[in-house]
Scaffold this active site. Structure first.
Site, short mmCIF file in Angstrom:
data_model
loop_
_atom_site.label_atom_id
_atom_site.label_comp_id
_atom_site.label_asym_id
_atom_site.label_seq_id
_atom_site.Cartn_x
_atom_site.Cartn_y
_atom_site.Cartn_z
N GLU A 79 2.10 1.94 -3.55
CA GLU A 79 1.02 2.47 -4.14
C GLU A 79 1.17 4.03 -3.94
OE1 GLU A 79 -3.06 3.75 -3.39
OE2 GLU A 79 -3.23 1.82 -2.82
N HIS A 80 1.11 4.22 -2.77
CA HIS A 80 1.28 6.10 -2.39
C HIS A 80 2.29 6.34 -3.32
CE1 HIS A 80 -1.70 7.24 0.70
NE2 HIS A 80 -2.19 6.01 0.35
N HIS A 137 0.87 -1.13 -0.12
CA HIS A 137 0.10 0.08 0.09
C HIS A 137 0.78 1.19 0.01
CE1 HIS A 137 -2.04 3.17 2.46
NE2 HIS A 137 -3.02 2.96 1.29
N GLU A 144 -4.18 8.10 7.36
CA GLU A 144 -5.15 7.28 6.72
C GLU A 144 -5.44 5.96 7.62
OE1 GLU A 144 -3.72 5.45 2.83
OE2 GLU A 144 -5.78 4.65 2.47
#
Lengths: 434, 425
Positions: free
Chosen positions: A70-71, A67, A142
């Site tokens: 991905e960012h 993840h 997040e």
């Protein structure tokens, strides 16, 4: 370019595997003005132990790294990729699941230009220690946001209950602690291992000329150089058949208790047609027994044990799978009891007729046809099916051919009490000063 | 976009034939001015009508019928739009063309007529046990908002800035009002839907317009009713002694919600300019708020603004660490100030124009969105055209945006967080 026409659905799918191993699928949709392009790698949060590209020993990477990667893909030396997409009127996004990382955009104009931006930014990694550090604050927020969402905590609590070793029990984004350990080197290592074109799929759907788009992508890929594809070696721990924890409760600031009754699936090493049939059989069984037309549902709704948040479904990927029946409930224990009782009753006497099977099948076919109006659904689901060697467009014929025997066999797998698990969230005991 | 016909006085049919979708979408929208009491009654009524009817008295029978019709989706919904409460009944069904030897669409029309005209009544009343349970369901729906901190914070902000105003009235009403609803009130409201409320009916799909028109007349014999609802909302400001409220709950992230008022609404000439202004401020991933609060300062995962055009309000939302509240507010203030001073680049203007255009065109790839957008824009011009709106944005200049930014005035800061500043573990 291969062309497949699905007569019943009136859809034509175009496919080609390029010399670098990349699979490209294109599905033109009549009457649409937007085009949706996804670029997905077969790499998600469960891929935490593997042999990195060019090395021989396996490594274990920090939780949440897929993840995090991905960012970081969106930031380049010359700025933020969102800026470029915005200039071209494209809305871009990305998501990481347990098993996949997808990058995507949709736009009604400049589709080839936007496709170029997408292919380039995913295929040109740029990480520095400084930009990696900067991202930690954003991702920490997040994670914190999800920490405050009771439904997310409920879902993950239920998975944590079911799995003892398998990394599906680890939150996709990791923890505030685990992401602190992530470095630019880690990101390059994961990138180089999992972002090879041979481990990826491009799916284009909507307003698109298939020949032009395929030629464009082919030329783009031919102009870039990649190392020869290598087999990716991933390692997963042995997972026991029984659940890790059979019952657990968390206190949170909620209005009403929440509960999930989870049933761990152990038939999860299959793929292709076998997986498609098993998955559909399970879904139909769950719908029959716990769906909105079941006597179970009628009973728990009328006695007020469930509310509009109720859901019952089955999902699986390679290596894990589970049935979840859940709702906000004024009496979670009574709801759990009713679920167990229903399973017991059905194992004593199977109460469903061919008529019931036909009805549920029709319902699922109708749902599928409705879903085909959504190009987001098509792209995301097609890719998921494809990574599991299934074809999304086989769903309708597979449903039509489903037998009661298959459904009953699927139900059998729900019976074993060792695979049952309950996770509850209950309201905090109010403090005196509040 | 839609062809329109009058089925009765105050009952309009809007039809859009298109081959774009594999399904047919139908939507009934009954409108009346919103009040807390009526919103509560209508929310409960929608649940009752969705549960059962005269032909299918049990929910299981009703749902089975829908499943047999290839899983036709049929649901009620209550929403609001400006001053009005909208009670809607929506259906989506597969087009017969995709099924061999089936006539699903006619069956769905017949079922919708049953749902509307033949509710399950005993001695002219709804079934008491159903009323009781559905009241409970609506109460629980209203209460569940507490568990969603973003929605909760936004609702608390609205209650503070616009108490007893359409902007803060929930389309589900309130727990107190739902509790006291009587069976008679529900019957009365049902009668109002059948005979008094302004009604718009939308149909989108691969259909023959003339055939559909005839079918609609046969299946849905609605009576004449009086029009016409007020559209424009009077944007009166609430009287607040303070302009700041910090509330504390047991939670980790801080939820910052700031309200700004503007004199510009959906009905204003300058509406497209305010859309551009909001887009540059915080509507997109290239916007000032996202770039500065998230990308430069790494303070937030989400940080954006949205323009609630029917009420002339702009909201800025960000999820931040609870001890960074002051810094975040200051940073957001700076972005608006920058725009007021004319710090607006050509790049930002072009990006926002492209994104607004793309957003509108993309939305029209969904039948549901075609209905919702038309239902809104038809109030300005029955002949809604995408190109016209694209044209309006493309003419907006930097000076106009700067001028618009100066009409944005901060009204209230609401902050919801765990224990102040401390780590709330």
């Amino acid at each position: 370019m291969n062309e497949t026409y699905f007569k019943q659905l009136e859809e034509t799918l175009y496919h080609e595997q390029l010399p670098n191993g990349l699979n490209v699928y294109i599905l033109p949709k009549k009457g649409f003005s937007k085009t949706y392009v996804t670029f997905t790698t077969n790499y998600g949060s469960v891929d935490r132990e593997f042999i990195p590209h060019g090395k021989e020993e396996p490594v274990i990477v920090p939780d949440g790294i897929a993840h995090f990667l991905e960012h970081k893909m969106f930031e380049k030396e010359d700025g933020d990729v969102f800026q470029k997409f915005s200039e071209n009127g494209a809305s871009a996004n990305a998501f990481t699941s347990f098993t996949r990382t997808a990058y995507l955009f949709s736009s009604t104009d400049l589709v080839l230009e936007n496709t170029k931006v997408l292919l380039d930014f995913v295929q040109q990694p740029y990480f520095t220690e400084q930009t990696v550090e900067k991202e930690k604050g954003i991702i920490a927020q997040e994670i914190t946001m999800y920490d405050d969402q009771p439904d997310w905590r409920l879902y993950f609590g239920a998975i944590e209950n079911m799995y003892k070793e398998h990394p599906v029990k680890i939150d996709i984004a990791g923890t505030v602690e685990s992401i602190k350990q992530i470095t630019a080197d880690h990101l390059y290592e994961c990138y180089n291992t999992f972002y090879h074109p041979s481990n990826m799929i491009v799916f284009v759907v909507g307003a698109v000329n298939p020949e032009k788009m395929m030629t464009f992508i082919k030329e783009d890929q031919a102009s870039k150089s990649f190392e020869p594809p290598q087999e990716i070696k991933r390692f997963f721990p042995n997972e026991q058949n029984a659940v890790a924890i059979s019952e657990r409760t968390l206190q949170m600031d909620v209005q009403k208790p929440k509960v999930i009754f989870g049933i761990k699936s152990n038939n999860t090493t299959i793929s292709g047609k076998e997986m498609l049939n098993y998955e559909l059989s399970m879904q139909v069984a769950v719908e029959m027994i716990f769906g909105r037309t079941s006597s179970f549902y009628q009973n728990v709704y009328e006695t007020g044990l469930i509310d509009e948040s109720y859901s019952a479904d089955y999902s699986m990927e390679h290596g894990y799978g589970f049935t979840m029946i859940g709702s906000d409930s004024i009496n979670p224990d009574m709801l759990v009891h009713a679920v167990k009782q229903t399973i017991t009753d059905n194992s004593k006497e199977w109460k469903f007729s061919e008529e019931d099977l036909k009805r549920i099948t029709r319902k699922k076919i109708g749902f599928f046809l409705r879903a085909l109006n959504s190009i987001e659904y098509i792209a995301n689901q097609f890719t998921r099916y494809s990574f599991n060697n299934m074809n999304l467009f086989d769903v309708v014929p597979a449903l039509e051919n489903l037998t009661m025997e298959q459904v009953k066999e699927a139900f059998e797998s729900l019976k074993n009490e060792n695979t049952h698990s309950v996770f509850k969230i209950i309201p905090n005991l109010k403090k005196n000063d509040e | 976009m839609f062809q329109q016909f009058e089925l009765a006085h105050g009952v309009k049919l809007y039809v859009r034939p298109t081959e774009q979708f594999k399904t047919i979408n139908i939507s009934f929208k009954w409108k009346q001015p919103i009040t807390v009491k009526d919103a509560s009654i209508r929310a409960v009524l929608s649940n009752i009508l969705q549960y059962s009817n005269e032909v299918y008295p049990s929910n299981a029978d009703f749902r089975k019928r829908l499943d047999d019709l290839y899983g036709t989706a049929l649901y009620f919904d209550t929403t609001k739009k400006g001053n009005n409460h909208i009670f809607s009944l929506n259906a989506e069904t597969v087009n017969d063309a995709y099924l061999s030897n089936e006539k699903v669409v006619d069956e769905v029309f017949s079922l919708l007529a049953t749902v509307i005209f033949k509710p399950l009544l005993v001695n002219g009343k709804f079934v008491d046990s159903i009323v009781k349970r559905e009241k409970e369901q609506v109460i629980e729906r209203i209460q569940s908002m507490y568990d969603d901190k973003t929605r909760y914070a936004q609702q608390r902000l609205l209650e503070n800035i616009r108490p007893d105003h359409p902007a803060s009235i929930s389309s589900n009403g309130t727990v107190a009002e739902v509790k006291v609803i009587t069976n008679d009130q529900l019957i009365e409201m049902h009668e109002k839907l059948l005979h008094e409320d302004e009604l718009s009916i939308y149909i989108v799909g691969d259909i023959n317009v003339e055939e559909i028109k005839e079918k609609m007349k046969n299946y849905f014999p609605f009576s004449n009713r009086t029009e016409k609802l007020p559209t424009e909302v009077v944007n009166k400001q609430g009287k607040n002694d303070t302009n700041y409220l910090h509330e504390i709950q047991d939670m980790k992230q801080g939820k910052l919600h700031i309200a700004y008022h503007t004199p510009i609404t959906f009905y204003s000439e300058e509406y497209p300019i305010m859309q551009m202004t909001n887009g540059i401020l915080g509507g997109f991933a290239h916007s000032k708020i996202f770039m500065n609060v998230r990308e430069k300062e790494s303070m937030a995962y989400y940080a954006s603004s949205n323009y609630s055009s029917l009420y002339g309000l702009i909201f800025v939302l960000a999820g931040i660490d609870s001890n960074l509240q002051e810094k975040a507010v200051q940073l957001i203030d700076e972005q608006i100030l920058a725009m007021q001073k004319g710090d607006i680049s050509d790049l930002e203007i072009n990006q926002t124009k492209s994104m607004l255009k793309n957003q509108l065109k993309e939305a029209l790839d969904s039948a549901r969105a075609q209905i919702d957008i038309y239902d809104q824009y038809k109030e300005l011009n029955e002949d809604f055209k995408v190109e016209e709106w694209v044209e309006k944005w493309s003419n907006v200049t930097k000076e106009q945006i700067q001028q618009m930014a100066s009409k944005i005035e901060k009204e209230f800061v609401y902050f919801l967080s765990g224990k102040d500043g401390a780590n709330n573990e």
